[in-house]
Design a protein around this motif. Structure first.
Motif: not given
Length: 182
Positions: A47, A96-101, A103, A106, A110
């Protein structure tokens, strides 16, 4: 031993990046241009910002050579590469937490350059191997003429080949040799 999902993805992405180089079992450059790099980044779920230019591609090619060092070094050598990548990438771990993931960690912002983000992701994953004294999970394909980087995440540490085609080719050659001998 089971590793965190982001560690396993980081390790496998690093191995695949190393294997995109000419001579890593393929004989073909698998990241020849920025669109190929974009496809690689998409496939591995990277990302953040992307320049999508030749300079970014050159940075990733340089990183690839540094990562390859870890597959051929002893523990001290691996630690030196990991520390250099973390330092040069200005690592600042954060959850971090994003999409289908769920915690996960990173360790760069970004908007950091793609090569820095990739370097730090790989370094963080390999650091987990070092801390767990599991560096023997990094290996090279045993198929004749291949030598591609691989990550053995099997429970019994039995992975010897980079993919099924190398395994099949090796096993078929061994079978033919046994048949010819007996």
């Amino acid at each position: 031993m089971r590793f965190a999902h982001d560690t396993e993805v980081g390790l496998n992405a690093a191995a695949e990046l190393v294997n995109t180089a000419t001579g890593s079992g393929t004989g073909t450059e698998l990241l020849p241009d920025p669109p190929a790099l974009a496809a690689f980044l998409d496939a591995w779920g990277f990302t953040g910002d992307r320049a999508g230019d030749a300079a970014e591609l050159a940075g990733v090619h340089a990183l690839r050579a540094e990562l390859a060092e870890m597959w051929d070094a002893d523990t001290e050598g691996v630690v030196a590469v990991v520390n250099r990548l973390l330092r040069d990438g200005q690592a600042q771990p954060q959850l971090v937490r994003h999409d289908d993931w769920g915690w996960h960690v990173h360790a760069t912002e970004p908007h950091a350059p793609v090569p820095h983000r990739m370097a730090v992701e790989a370094a963080m994953a390999v650091a987990d191997l070092v801390r767990a004294e599991e560096l023997d999970r990094l290996g090279r394909c045993e198929a004749e003429g291949c030598g591609a980087a691989l990550v053995d995440l099997t429970k019994n540490r039995s992975r010897r080949f980079c993919d099924a085609s190398c395994a099949n080719r090796t096993h078929a050659a061994a079978y033919r040799a046994r048949r010819a001998a007996g």
